[in-house]
Enzyme design. Structure first.
Site, short mmCIF file in Angstrom:
data_model
loop_
_atom_site.label_atom_id
_atom_site.label_comp_id
_atom_site.label_asym_id
_atom_site.label_seq_id
_atom_site.Cartn_x
_atom_site.Cartn_y
_atom_site.Cartn_z
N ASP A 1 1.07 -1.19 -0.02
CA ASP A 1 -0.04 -0.03 -0.18
C ASP A 1 0.73 1.26 0.11
O ASP A 1 0.22 2.33 0.01
CB ASP A 1 -1.06 0.09 1.18
CG ASP A 1 -0.38 -0.15 2.53
OD1 ASP A 1 0.77 -0.16 2.51
OD2 ASP A 1 -1.16 -0.40 3.58
N SER A 2 2.00 1.06 -0.06
CA SER A 2 3.28 2.12 -0.14
C SER A 2 3.05 2.79 -1.55
O SER A 2 3.53 4.06 -1.95
CB SER A 2 4.66 1.78 -0.10
OG SER A 2 4.61 0.64 -0.63
N ASP B 1 -0.96 -6.17 0.10
CA ASP B 1 -1.47 -5.44 1.28
C ASP B 1 -3.04 -5.38 0.96
O ASP B 1 -3.36 -4.83 0.03
CB ASP B 1 -0.90 -4.07 1.29
CG ASP B 1 0.54 -4.11 2.26
OD1 ASP B 1 0.69 -5.24 3.16
OD2 ASP B 1 1.45 -3.14 1.89
N LYS C 1 -1.35 -9.45 3.01
CA LYS C 1 -0.59 -9.05 4.28
C LYS C 1 -1.37 -8.22 5.01
O LYS C 1 -2.31 -7.21 4.35
CB LYS C 1 0.52 -8.38 3.83
CG LYS C 1 1.67 -8.00 5.22
CD LYS C 1 2.85 -7.41 4.95
CE LYS C 1 3.00 -6.14 4.05
NZ LYS C 1 2.68 -5.11 4.94
N GLU D 1 -1.83 -5.34 8.72
CA GLU D 1 -1.11 -5.10 9.98
C GLU D 1 -1.99 -5.23 11.11
O GLU D 1 -2.92 -5.08 11.21
CB GLU D 1 -0.99 -3.47 9.72
CG GLU D 1 -0.27 -2.96 8.36
CD GLU D 1 0.04 -1.53 8.25
OE1 GLU D 1 -0.59 -0.73 9.11
OE2 GLU D 1 0.55 -1.21 7.20
N GLU E 1 8.72 -3.80 11.26
CA GLU E 1 9.16 -2.68 10.58
C GLU E 1 9.47 -1.72 11.71
O GLU E 1 8.83 -1.39 12.84
CB GLU E 1 7.97 -2.02 9.87
CG GLU E 1 8.20 -0.47 9.36
CD GLU E 1 7.50 0.08 8.22
OE1 GLU E 1 7.58 1.00 7.82
OE2 GLU E 1 6.25 -0.67 7.92
#
Length: 272
Positions: free
Chosen positions: A52-53, A91, A121, A123, A190
């Protein structure tokens, strides 16, 4: 005694666990489009993250929050078309899984069906336990993400190193063990202290992938635009730039503009 590194014609979630067991470090990079993914895959990167970056480096947003599920599926589809070897992880974007495990499952299914990716993925730790369980129960591989979780940036208020204090470090360890117990095949760590990464990694049978988390992770991940030096204003301690494409590309484009203005391009040999 050293052992020969196994060659993987196609990397799978089982391959990553095997790499950790054999002491082989795992390489992971982001990609968001066909052309870049083709180059990354040809270089034998083990895992490609459609992160999602993309919200930051592709769309110019300040955070990862604005990118939508439809946009992530678009980027993932472009990457899948290019890749022959790497495991492709996508993501699930902010707002597509946090509030409801059923919504999380729907989002994961859409990504897998519409893009052809291999895994997703998420978070978070215990907070997303039920979402992780539902997705795994549907047969979809899940990678976790702990430490600095960019989708929670407004909660943290800063991109500083996480889990430096004992209480937060303990929760991170507990969350990592929970994610493994639930069935996740790996965890991104991270921006946490290297000593904590070592402790977490040694306590798991699944691999850890670090970004700003030190050398003790079982693998490393970087954003491809950062590695290539396309994002020249981003200078965290953990980033190693292998090229300076911002400068090189700028120079090349400037030369093109000059050649056009001076009527040097195209030449007689460059026309029909």
């Amino acid at each position: 005694m050293s052992t020969a590194k196994k060659e993987y014609k196609r990397v799978t979630v089982k391959s990553l666990v095997e790499m950790k067991k054999n002491g082989e470090k795992i390489s992971m990079l982001t990609a968001y489009d066909y052309s870049m993914a083709k180059i990354v895959d040809a270089a034998n990167v083990d895992v490609i993250l459609v992160g999602d970056s993309a919200s930051n480096v592709m769309a110019g947003h300040e955070t990862t929050l604005p990118i939508t599920l439809d946009q992530m599926i678009y980027h993932a589809t472009s990457v899948v078309t290019a890749v022959k070897r790497a495991l492709i992880v996508v993501d699930i974007p902010f707002g597509s899984y946090q509030s409801d495990p059923k919504e999380a499952l729907r989002s994961a299914i859409r990504i897998m069906k519409e893009s052809g990716a291999h895994a997703i993925k998420l978070e978070g730790g215990i907070e997303i336990k039920e979402s992780v369980k539902r997705i795994l129960n549907a047969g979809i591989p899940v990678m976790g993400h702990l430490g600095l979780t960019p989708q929670s940036i407004y909660k943290f208020g800063t991109y500083t190193v996480r889990a430096k204090e004992e209480e937060e470090a303990k929760k991170l360890i507990d969350d990592a063990q929970l994610l493994e117990k639930l069935g996740c095949f790996g965890i991104v760590l991270e921006k946490i202290p290297a000593k904590l990464t070592k402790k977490v990694s040694e306590g798991l049978t699944i691999p850890t992938i670090g970004i700003g988390a030190g050398k003790y992770a079982d693998g490393q991940v970087l954003v491809i635009h950062d590695l290539l030096g396309m994002t020249h204003e981003f200078n965290p301690r953990f980033l190693r730039r292998y090229m300076n494409l911002y400068e090189d590309m700028g120079n090349a484009i400037s030369r093109y503009v000059t050649d056009v203005k001076n009527k040097d391009f195209p030449s007689d040999e460059e026309q029909y």
